[in-house]
Write an enzyme that holds these catalytic residues in place. Structure first.
Site, mmCIF file in Angstrom:
data_model
loop_
_atom_site.group_PDB
_atom_site.id
_atom_site.type_symbol
_atom_site.label_atom_id
_atom_site.label_comp_id
_atom_site.label_asym_id
_atom_site.label_seq_id
_atom_site.Cartn_x
_atom_site.Cartn_y
_atom_site.Cartn_z
ATOM 1 N N ASN A 26 0.886 -1.165 0.000
ATOM 2 C CA ASN A 26 0.000 0.000 0.000
ATOM 3 C C ASN A 26 0.925 1.215 0.000
ATOM 4 O O ASN A 26 1.502 1.566 1.029
ATOM 5 C CB ASN A 26 -0.880 -0.033 1.261
ATOM 6 C CG ASN A 26 -1.859 1.118 1.308
ATOM 7 O OD1 ASN A 26 -1.883 1.964 0.413
ATOM 8 N ND2 ASN A 26 -2.654 1.162 2.353
ATOM 9 N N ARG A 37 -2.767 -2.189 -3.383
ATOM 10 C CA ARG A 37 -3.964 -1.368 -3.253
ATOM 11 C C ARG A 37 -3.914 -0.284 -4.327
ATOM 12 O O ARG A 37 -2.902 0.395 -4.486
ATOM 13 C CB ARG A 37 -3.968 -0.714 -1.883
ATOM 14 C CG ARG A 37 -5.130 0.188 -1.706
ATOM 15 C CD ARG A 37 -5.007 0.998 -0.447
ATOM 16 N NE ARG A 37 -6.329 1.339 -0.012
ATOM 17 C CZ ARG A 37 -6.669 1.457 1.256
ATOM 18 N NH1 ARG A 37 -5.804 1.216 2.193
ATOM 19 N NH2 ARG A 37 -7.889 1.800 1.569
ATOM 20 N N HIS A 60 -12.536 3.364 0.068
ATOM 21 C CA HIS A 60 -12.515 2.420 1.206
ATOM 22 C C HIS A 60 -13.212 1.100 0.856
ATOM 23 O O HIS A 60 -13.661 0.364 1.747
ATOM 24 C CB HIS A 60 -13.216 3.008 2.459
ATOM 25 C CG HIS A 60 -12.428 4.076 3.152
ATOM 26 N ND1 HIS A 60 -13.014 5.202 3.683
ATOM 27 C CD2 HIS A 60 -11.116 4.191 3.400
ATOM 28 C CE1 HIS A 60 -12.089 5.973 4.231
ATOM 29 N NE2 HIS A 60 -10.922 5.378 4.073
ATOM 30 N N LEU A 95 -14.538 4.567 10.265
ATOM 31 C CA LEU A 95 -14.133 5.821 10.907
ATOM 32 C C LEU A 95 -12.663 5.754 11.300
ATOM 33 O O LEU A 95 -12.300 5.310 12.396
ATOM 34 C CB LEU A 95 -15.007 6.078 12.147
ATOM 35 C CG LEU A 95 -16.526 5.978 11.929
ATOM 36 C CD1 LEU A 95 -17.274 6.252 13.221
ATOM 37 C CD2 LEU A 95 -16.984 6.922 10.819
ATOM 38 N N GLY A 96 -11.804 6.156 10.377
ATOM 39 C CA GLY A 96 -10.370 6.244 10.662
ATOM 40 C C GLY A 96 -9.950 7.687 10.489
ATOM 41 O O GLY A 96 -10.771 8.597 10.606
ATOM 42 N N ARG A 151 -9.614 16.401 6.639
ATOM 43 C CA ARG A 151 -10.420 16.715 5.441
ATOM 44 C C ARG A 151 -11.800 17.225 5.846
ATOM 45 O O ARG A 151 -12.373 16.734 6.819
ATOM 46 C CB ARG A 151 -10.574 15.469 4.572
ATOM 47 C CG ARG A 151 -9.298 15.073 3.858
ATOM 48 C CD ARG A 151 -9.473 13.784 3.086
ATOM 49 N NE ARG A 151 -8.581 12.749 3.590
ATOM 50 C CZ ARG A 151 -8.683 11.456 3.313
ATOM 51 N NH1 ARG A 151 -9.627 11.008 2.518
ATOM 52 N NH2 ARG A 151 -7.826 10.598 3.831
ATOM 53 N N MET A 189 -8.451 11.785 16.966
ATOM 54 C CA MET A 189 -9.665 11.674 17.776
ATOM 55 C C MET A 189 -9.349 11.377 19.234
ATOM 56 O O MET A 189 -9.951 11.966 20.143
ATOM 57 C CB MET A 189 -10.572 10.587 17.178
ATOM 58 C CG MET A 189 -11.825 10.337 17.950
ATOM 59 S SD MET A 189 -12.857 11.815 18.157
ATOM 60 C CE MET A 189 -13.815 11.811 16.668
ATOM 61 N N GLU A 249 -7.986 -4.483 5.422
ATOM 62 C CA GLU A 249 -7.888 -4.285 3.967
ATOM 63 C C GLU A 249 -6.743 -5.098 3.369
ATOM 64 O O GLU A 249 -6.848 -5.606 2.260
ATOM 65 C CB GLU A 249 -7.696 -2.788 3.678
ATOM 66 C CG GLU A 249 -8.942 -1.984 4.003
ATOM 67 C CD GLU A 249 -8.645 -0.562 4.453
ATOM 68 O OE1 GLU A 249 -8.087 -0.397 5.564
ATOM 69 O OE2 GLU A 249 -8.960 0.376 3.718
HETATM 70 P P1 ADP Z 1 -6.106 5.583 8.887
HETATM 71 O O1 ADP Z 1 -7.263 6.150 8.123
HETATM 72 O O2 ADP Z 1 -4.895 6.455 8.858
HETATM 73 O O3 ADP Z 1 -5.839 4.112 8.621
HETATM 74 P P2 ADP Z 1 -6.913 4.613 11.509
HETATM 75 O O4 ADP Z 1 -7.960 3.667 11.050
HETATM 76 O O5 ADP Z 1 -5.657 4.060 12.079
HETATM 77 O O6 ADP Z 1 -6.576 5.693 10.409
HETATM 78 O O7 ADP Z 1 -7.605 5.565 12.625
HETATM 79 C C1 ADP Z 1 -6.906 6.611 13.222
HETATM 80 C C2 ADP Z 1 -7.856 7.324 14.179
HETATM 81 O O8 ADP Z 1 -8.293 6.399 15.187
HETATM 82 C C3 ADP Z 1 -7.210 8.499 14.929
HETATM 83 O O9 ADP Z 1 -8.078 9.615 14.940
HETATM 84 C C4 ADP Z 1 -7.048 7.941 16.324
HETATM 85 O O10 ADP Z 1 -7.076 8.940 17.311
HETATM 86 C C5 ADP Z 1 -8.262 7.054 16.426
HETATM 87 N N1 ADP Z 1 -8.133 6.132 17.547
HETATM 88 C C6 ADP Z 1 -7.258 5.116 17.708
HETATM 89 N N2 ADP Z 1 -7.395 4.557 18.939
HETATM 90 C C7 ADP Z 1 -8.388 5.260 19.563
HETATM 91 C C8 ADP Z 1 -9.005 5.197 20.852
HETATM 92 N N3 ADP Z 1 -8.634 4.289 21.756
HETATM 93 N N4 ADP Z 1 -9.986 6.084 21.138
HETATM 94 C C9 ADP Z 1 -10.362 7.002 20.245
HETATM 95 N N5 ADP Z 1 -9.826 7.123 19.009
HETATM 96 C C10 ADP Z 1 -8.850 6.266 18.694
#
Ligand code: ADP
Length: 391
Positions: free
Chosen positions: A10, A93, A181, A208-209, A240, A282, A377
């Site tokens: 990726n 990917r 996604h 939700l990432g 974004r 987050m 993924e």
């Molecule tokens: P990406 O889109 O870069 O793959 P991820 O799926 O790794 O992103 O998600 C990253 C997000 O997940 C960040 O905003 C991070 O703060 C949040 N996150 C990870 N662990 C926690 C947690 N324990 N509580 C709240 N948010 C979390």
């Protein structure tokens, strides 16, 4: 006997993430290593972990090392491991496959030319997804490569869901909603029936990432999704904006911002970071009592709740809601707020199960079942590569 292995790549503009899966009997794929190279072109560093997340190596590469050097370092490291694994294929990917690629494809020179035609649709990602294919054709001559598209899963959307209300000539040029996604959603369609016993008819998946989107599935097929022409549309993300009144863009152009400045504003300075002025992360915002941090979290949740209503309209109701990716998998607080504000749909949260991040987090009485399912993924790409090459 040596076991076979599939490498999943990726690649982005300054980073490469990789995962290596061993191919076991009965079509079983097991993660062996994952890792990546960050800072390519500036201060690159390579790290690799085993399947349990134990660090196996951390190395600094020569200043300014490029993608080809980065791949050489990664491949050399993989070859040095005394794991008895024999690399037989590489899965990539690929962000864009337009409307014509509805399935993964085996790489050929013709395919690369077709993929290059999508560069204008995803100029920030597509070139960086294509470049590694060519590098690996050189470094690993003759090794089979497969591309898996982020858009493919969404090609089942009806035309009406993909059409912007703009003059037809632009739609005919390809200015329409695609959705991204897709590999994550596809993975969820495989995992959800295993958790729920069957595939519920009407499902909304919240990925939700850092990048975030949602998809409405009817009988396992995508019917509507929040990302559109680009991965900028839909709900607010780490940096974004998500969906925004197009009049705002016109206003900012009048104010003198050019295309590059707007791109930077909308992709890198907006979302959770823009609203909070504190962070795009987050977890950090949830821990920060500042009103700006709390407003960013509330806006994120509010926009998701609004989209749940909209996506429900596209599939005529709701049977199951799924949370996945970093925030969806790890934040009971975000899930609780979203579920409480969706109570009107018959969503009833099991508070204890949610706080424990159980797989099922709705009560038995809930009309809508709610699930937390970690996405994967990379495994989806490895699986497609395995299946397509009939390994
Ligand atoms: P990406 O889109 O870069 O793959 P991820 O799926 O790794 O992103 O998600 C990253 C997000 O997940 C960040 O905003 C991070 O703060 C949040 N996150 C990870 N662990 C926690 C947690 N324990 N509580 C709240 N948010 C979390």
């Amino acid at each position: 006997m040596m076991a076979n292995a599939i490498l999943v790549v990726n690649a982005g503009s300054s980073s490469i993430k990789f995962s290596l899966f061993s191919c076991q009997a009965q079509h079983r794929l097991d993660l062996v290593y994952h890792g990546g190279i960050a800072g390519i072109g500036t201060h690159p560093s390579f790290k690799a972990e085993d399947a349990q997340g134990q660090n196996l190596t951390k190395q600094t590469l020569a200043e300014g090392a490029d993608h080809e050097t980065a791949f050489s370092v990664m491949l050399d490291w993989l070859e040095q491991q005394e794991d008895g694994l024999n690399l037989i294929a590489i899965g990539h990917r690929m962000v864009h496959g337009g409307t014509q690629f509805t399935q993964p494809e085996k790489v050929t020179d013709n395919l690369i030319t077709e993929l290059e035609a999508f560069i204008p649709l995803a100029p920030l990602h597509q070139p960086h997804n294509i470049a590694p294919i060519k590098i690996l054709q050189k470094l690993k001559q003759g090794l089979a490569q497969v591309v898996c598209f982020d858009t493919a899963f969404h090609t089942t959307q009806p035309d009406i869901a993909c059409t912007f209300a703009i003059p037809r000539k632009y739609t005919e040029q390809g200015i329409k909603r695609y959705g991204f996604h897709g590999l994550s959603y596809e993975y969820i369609t495989k995992a959800l029936p295993q958790c729920a016993g069957e595939m519920p008819e009407r499902v909304i998946v919240c990925h939700l990432g850092n990048g975030a989107s949602m998809a409405a599935l009817k009988n396992g097929q995508c019917t509507a999704t929040t990302m559109g022409f680009t991965a900028l549309d839909g709900i607010p993300m780490g940096t974004r904006s998500g969906n925004i009144d197009p009049g705002v863009i016109l206003y900012l152009v009048e104010q003198g911002l050019d295309a590059k400045q707007l791109e930077h504003l909308l992709y890198h300075e907006s979302g959770l970071l823009g609203v909070s002025g504190i962070s795009n992360d987050m977890q950090e915002l949830l821990d920060n009592p500042a009103p700006e941090a709390q407003q960013a979290v509330s806006l994120f949740n509010y926009r998701i709740v609004r989209e749940i209503g909209s996506l429900c309209a596209a599939i005529g109701g709701l049977d199951a809601l799924v949370f996945t990716a970093g925030i969806g998998e790890h934040s009971p607080q975000v899930r609780a707020q979203i579920c409480q504000q969706s109570a009107w749909l018959g969503v009833e949260l099991d508070v204890v199960a949610n706080n424990q991040t159980a797989t099922k987090i709705s009560t038995d009485a809930s009309q809508v079942s709610v699930w937390v399912i970690p996405t994967n993924e990379e495994k989806m790409i490895a699986q497609h590569t395995y299946d397509l090459l009939e390994l």
